[in-house]
Design a protein around this motif. Sequence first.
Motif: not given
Length: 287
Positions: A37-51
């Motif tokens: 997660v910390l390596e992602q540009p957008n770290q907001v926990l969303t369904r898209a991030l989980l996918r």
Amino acid sequence: MITQWIEEYLSAKIAERRSPATITTYRIRLGRFGTWVLEQPNQVLTRALLRAYSAYLAQQNISITSHYSYLNDALVLVRWLAEEGYIQPVKTDKLKPRLPKRLPAHYTMDQIKRLLLVAELREKAMLCVLLDTGVRVSELIQLRRTSFDSEGCAMILGKGSKDRYIWISSVTQEVLRTYIASRTDTNPALFVSHRQQKTLTISGVHQSFDRVASDAEIRNDVRRLIHSFRATFARELIKKGLDAESLRVLMGHETIQMSLHYAQLSSHEATQNRQGVNLLEKVESCL
């Protein structure tokens, strides 16, 4: 923020008195999630991030079962964060990979005979206890020389810090007596390492059975060498007529469904059992 949330989640699980082994597993799996997660540009926990995290896991050199477990722990964390008010609720259904439906690995009687023929005394004693009780490897290494009474009964601390009784047959009792008599150490543990005579560890049990299975030439035939004894225990008891509730208690499960999962028969075994039942026997004279 994700790192702090993970620590707060782990603290909550510790407060719920989850076992140290469970906490360690959570820490490893969620640590991987937090790092990603910390390596992602957008770290907001969303369904898209989980996918996206699931897609990342699919590209790693891990099994589909590990993929499922790592993602599942991340999803549980996200649901907990929403329940605690840290984040907005996130829809987490239909994100996990579909696991292949395989029967729990178990031993045939021929394989067990082959193991016993090549096993040294310590491994033979462990094998007998595993088959007689269906204990987990973490429960096996808890046992002490004095754990079993004269009737072959012992109290163990199982998964989730739940006490339960186990029982061993007179055959296993005799094997244990022979094994204990062969030792020269004073360690109270029932099973100890050969060299340093320290209490045997989980990895030590796995390594010893890996060698025995290789010597018996069945190493490539059975998945999950130690846990397969547990499935064998369940299957054999159900085949001999033990009721599902008794099996649940003996295995230390919360639900009957989990115990019956271990006791599943293959279609070939079911067909063999079916051949012994003649449904037309009582009306055969009418044919």
